[in-house]
Design a protein around this motif. Sequence first.
Motif, PDB file in Angstrom:
ATOM      1  N   ALA A 147       0.817  -1.216   0.000  1.00 23.51           N
ATOM      2  CA  ALA A 147       0.000   0.000   0.000  1.00 23.51           C
ATOM      3  C   ALA A 147       0.849   1.265   0.000  1.00 23.51           C
ATOM      4  O   ALA A 147       0.307   2.375   0.103  1.00 23.51           O
ATOM      5  CB  ALA A 147      -0.917   0.005   1.223  1.00 23.51           C
ATOM      6  N   ASP A 148       2.183   1.095  -0.093  1.00 22.58           N
ATOM      7  CA  ASP A 148       3.123   2.221  -0.043  1.00 22.58           C
ATOM      8  C   ASP A 148       2.983   2.994   1.265  1.00 22.58           C
ATOM      9  O   ASP A 148       3.029   4.222   1.296  1.00 22.58           O
ATOM     10  CB  ASP A 148       2.896   3.158  -1.236  1.00 22.58           C
ATOM     11  N   ARG A 149       2.828   2.265   2.367  1.00 21.28           N
ATOM     12  CA  ARG A 149       2.669   2.882   3.688  1.00 21.28           C
ATOM     13  C   ARG A 149       3.633   2.285   4.709  1.00 21.28           C
ATOM     14  O   ARG A 149       3.344   2.273   5.910  1.00 21.28           O
ATOM     15  CB  ARG A 149       1.229   2.696   4.185  1.00 21.28           C
ATOM     16  N   LEU A 150       4.787   1.806   4.251  1.00 18.21           N
ATOM     17  CA  LEU A 150       5.751   1.206   5.172  1.00 18.21           C
ATOM     18  C   LEU A 150       6.193   2.177   6.264  1.00 18.21           C
ATOM     19  O   LEU A 150       6.339   1.774   7.428  1.00 18.21           O
ATOM     20  CB  LEU A 150       6.965   0.675   4.409  1.00 18.21           C
ATOM     21  N   PRO A 151       6.425   3.486   5.974  1.00 17.11           N
ATOM     22  CA  PRO A 151       6.800   4.402   7.063  1.00 17.11           C
ATOM     23  C   PRO A 151       5.763   4.458   8.195  1.00 17.11           C
ATOM     24  O   PRO A 151       6.123   4.682   9.352  1.00 17.11           O
ATOM     25  CB  PRO A 151       6.930   5.758   6.361  1.00 17.11           C
ATOM     26  N   VAL A 152       4.493   4.248   7.864  1.00 17.06           N
ATOM     27  CA  VAL A 152       3.460   4.241   8.894  1.00 17.06           C
ATOM     28  C   VAL A 152       3.663   3.052   9.830  1.00 17.06           C
ATOM     29  O   VAL A 152       3.585   3.181  11.059  1.00 17.06           O
ATOM     30  CB  VAL A 152       2.055   4.185   8.257  1.00 17.06           C
ATOM     31  N   LEU A 153       3.950   1.891   9.269  1.00 16.23           N
ATOM     32  CA  LEU A 153       4.205   0.710  10.084  1.00 16.23           C
ATOM     33  C   LEU A 153       5.454   0.905  10.938  1.00 16.23           C
ATOM     34  O   LEU A 153       5.477   0.536  12.116  1.00 16.23           O
ATOM     35  CB  LEU A 153       4.362  -0.526   9.200  1.00 16.23           C
ATOM     36  N   GLN A 154       6.472   1.492  10.349  1.00 16.11           N
ATOM     37  CA  GLN A 154       7.710   1.729  11.104  1.00 16.11           C
ATOM     38  C   GLN A 154       7.462   2.677  12.273  1.00 16.11           C
ATOM     39  O   GLN A 154       8.035   2.502  13.354  1.00 16.11           O
ATOM     40  CB  GLN A 154       8.784   2.284  10.161  1.00 16.11           C
ATOM     41  N   ALA A 155       6.599   3.656  12.067  1.00 20.04           N
ATOM     42  CA  ALA A 155       6.246   4.565  13.169  1.00 20.04           C
ATOM     43  C   ALA A 155       5.500   3.814  14.266  1.00 20.04           C
ATOM     44  O   ALA A 155       5.724   4.053  15.459  1.00 20.04           O
ATOM     45  CB  ALA A 155       5.403   5.717  12.638  1.00 20.04           C
ATOM     46  N   LEU A 156       4.618   2.899  13.881  1.00 19.68           N
ATOM     47  CA  LEU A 156       3.909   2.089  14.870  1.00 19.68           C
ATOM     48  C   LEU A 156       4.894   1.227  15.663  1.00 19.68           C
ATOM     49  O   LEU A 156       4.802   1.129  16.886  1.00 19.68           O
ATOM     50  CB  LEU A 156       2.894   1.183  14.183  1.00 19.68           C
ATOM     51  N   GLU A 157       5.832   0.600  14.968  1.00 14.16           N
ATOM     52  CA  GLU A 157       6.796  -0.260  15.637  1.00 14.16           C
ATOM     53  C   GLU A 157       7.678   0.538  16.593  1.00 14.16           C
ATOM     54  O   GLU A 157       8.099   0.024  17.630  1.00 14.16           O
ATOM     55  CB  GLU A 157       7.656  -0.991  14.599  1.00 14.16           C
ATOM     56  N   TYR A 158       7.932   1.794  16.251  1.00 13.23           N
ATOM     57  CA  TYR A 158       8.785   2.632  17.098  1.00 13.23           C
ATOM     58  C   TYR A 158       8.103   2.978  18.416  1.00 13.23           C
ATOM     59  O   TYR A 158       8.786   3.262  19.407  1.00 13.23           O
ATOM     60  CB  TYR A 158       9.160   3.916  16.346  1.00 13.23           C
ATOM     61  N   THR A 159       6.775   2.929  18.435  1.00 13.17           N
ATOM     62  CA  THR A 159       6.074   3.290  19.671  1.00 13.17           C
ATOM     63  C   THR A 159       6.263   2.257  20.769  1.00 13.17           C
ATOM     64  O   THR A 159       5.993   2.538  21.939  1.00 13.17           O
ATOM     65  CB  THR A 159       4.563   3.469  19.422  1.00 13.17           C
ATOM     66  N   GLY A 160       6.709   1.057  20.433  1.00 15.87           N
ATOM     67  CA  GLY A 160       6.964   0.064  21.468  1.00 15.87           C
ATOM     68  C   GLY A 160       6.979  -1.349  20.928  1.00 15.87           C
ATOM     69  O   GLY A 160       6.394  -1.637  19.876  1.00 15.87           O
ATOM     70  N   THR A 161       7.654  -2.228  21.660  1.00 12.94           N
ATOM     71  CA  THR A 161       7.786  -3.622  21.242  1.00 12.94           C
ATOM     72  C   THR A 161       6.905  -4.561  22.061  1.00 12.94           C
ATOM     73  O   THR A 161       6.986  -5.779  21.892  1.00 12.94           O
ATOM     74  CB  THR A 161       9.253  -4.081  21.389  1.00 12.94           C
ATOM     75  N   ASP A 162       6.074  -4.025  22.939  1.00 11.72           N
ATOM     76  CA  ASP A 162       5.333  -4.890  23.852  1.00 11.72           C
ATOM     77  C   ASP A 162       4.358  -5.822  23.140  1.00 11.72           C
ATOM     78  O   ASP A 162       4.170  -6.968  23.558  1.00 11.72           O
ATOM     79  CB  ASP A 162       4.592  -4.059  24.897  1.00 11.72           C
ATOM     80  N   LEU A 163       3.723  -5.379  22.069  1.00  4.69           N
ATOM     81  CA  LEU A 163       2.803  -6.248  21.356  1.00  4.69           C
ATOM     82  C   LEU A 163       3.563  -7.393  20.700  1.00  4.69           C
ATOM     83  O   LEU A 163       3.124  -8.549  20.740  1.00  4.69           O
ATOM     84  CB  LEU A 163       2.006  -5.462  20.309  1.00  4.69           C
ATOM     85  N   TYR A 164       4.706  -7.082  20.119  1.00  7.62           N
ATOM     86  CA  TYR A 164       5.524  -8.140  19.513  1.00  7.62           C
ATOM     87  C   TYR A 164       5.992  -9.125  20.583  1.00  7.62           C
ATOM     88  O   TYR A 164       5.938 -10.345  20.387  1.00  7.62           O
ATOM     89  CB  TYR A 164       6.727  -7.542  18.790  1.00  7.62           C
ATOM     90  N   ARG A 165       6.432  -8.623  21.726  1.00  6.58           N
ATOM     91  CA  ARG A 165       6.879  -9.515  22.796  1.00  6.58           C
ATOM     92  C   ARG A 165       5.728 -10.387  23.294  1.00  6.58           C
ATOM     93  O   ARG A 165       5.936 -11.557  23.641  1.00  6.58           O
ATOM     94  CB  ARG A 165       7.483  -8.715  23.954  1.00  6.58           C
ATOM     95  N   LEU A 166       4.522  -9.836  23.307  1.00  6.11           N
ATOM     96  CA  LEU A 166       3.359 -10.634  23.688  1.00  6.11           C
ATOM     97  C   LEU A 166       3.172 -11.800  22.718  1.00  6.11           C
ATOM     98  O   LEU A 166       2.954 -12.945  23.138  1.00  6.11           O
ATOM     99  CB  LEU A 166       2.110  -9.754  23.706  1.00  6.11           C
ATOM    100  N   LEU A 167       3.264 -11.524  21.415  1.00  8.56           N
ATOM    101  CA  LEU A 167       3.087 -12.580  20.423  1.00  8.56           C
ATOM    102  C   LEU A 167       4.179 -13.641  20.535  1.00  8.56           C
ATOM    103  O   LEU A 167       3.933 -14.821  20.267  1.00  8.56           O
ATOM    104  CB  LEU A 167       3.064 -11.987  19.013  1.00  8.56           C
ATOM    105  N   ARG A 168       5.367 -13.224  20.949  1.00 11.85           N
ATOM    106  CA  ARG A 168       6.455 -14.197  21.109  1.00 11.85           C
ATOM    107  C   ARG A 168       6.149 -15.190  22.236  1.00 11.85           C
ATOM    108  O   ARG A 168       6.709 -16.281  22.279  1.00 11.85           O
ATOM    109  CB  ARG A 168       7.779 -13.483  21.399  1.00 11.85           C
ATOM    110  N   MET A 169       5.281 -14.829  23.166  1.00 10.92           N
ATOM    111  CA  MET A 169       4.917 -15.742  24.252  1.00 10.92           C
ATOM    112  C   MET A 169       3.926 -16.804  23.806  1.00 10.92           C
ATOM    113  O   MET A 169       3.749 -17.816  24.479  1.00 10.92           O
ATOM    114  CB  MET A 169       4.294 -14.955  25.417  1.00 10.92           C
ATOM    115  N   MET A 170       3.253 -16.572  22.684  1.00 13.37           N
ATOM    116  CA  MET A 170       2.180 -17.463  22.270  1.00 13.37           C
ATOM    117  C   MET A 170       2.760 -18.716  21.624  1.00 13.37           C
ATOM    118  O   MET A 170       3.412 -18.645  20.582  1.00 13.37           O
ATOM    119  CB  MET A 170       1.232 -16.763  21.303  1.00 13.37           C
TER     120      MET A 170
END
Length: 227
Positions: A147-170
């Motif tokens: 969708a040519d919106r990769l910078p938007v995703l990168q901004a979301l990822e910069y706000t924190g890693t807690d959601l990713y760490r949560l998924l790593r527990m699953m």
Amino acid sequence: MFPTIRTVRAPEESARAFVYRVLSMYIRELFLRPGEKLVEGNVAHALQVSRTPVHDTFSRLIREKMLQPAPRGAVVPPLNPDAILQLIWMYRTTTVAVLGELYNSRPASLEVLEHCVADQYKALRSGSTVQMAGLERVFLTELYTLADRLPVLQALEYTGTDLYRLLRMMEDERMWKFIVDCHTDLVQGLALRNHEEAVTALEAEYDLFIPLLEECRYRFPSFFQGA
């Protein structure tokens, strides 16, 4: 603490870039667990670098909220349930908007997303749930790139890693199978230009994250803030 296989320094890689890459990856992937303390001298010795790039990296990771300051070093922060709930809402809202843009732009091919889903099913068949959080991240990256919106995703990822760490527990294969099935339905909705099907699949995935948060707080209470 730092297995050699994961800490090979590239010839052109600066000491600061090397230390940041290793520590940020270890924090994201839960190789460094919430509450674990890091001492500058120990990290420098383990990675065979001077203390200066380690000190600078600690400062950077503290700014990025991936570490918390502590005497003579830093501590891996616990997961913040309120921050995770906010991240779930942000990712859901933003990704629904991305699906709308893909519906309007009509990409010529969805092959890259189909490959992502195939890789996810392959990992599930091999029983390698440890790969699934990373493959989820790859799927999102390709979706936003399309969708040519990769910078938007990168901004979301910069706000924190807690959601990713949560998924790593699953580790539940059935839950991951549900998520990958949602990805399949999402891609099918895009292919058929059925916006409602794509959004419904996406929202079903994010609806799962809230009970997942509660389950992980029950199973790993020491990993979470306020425990």
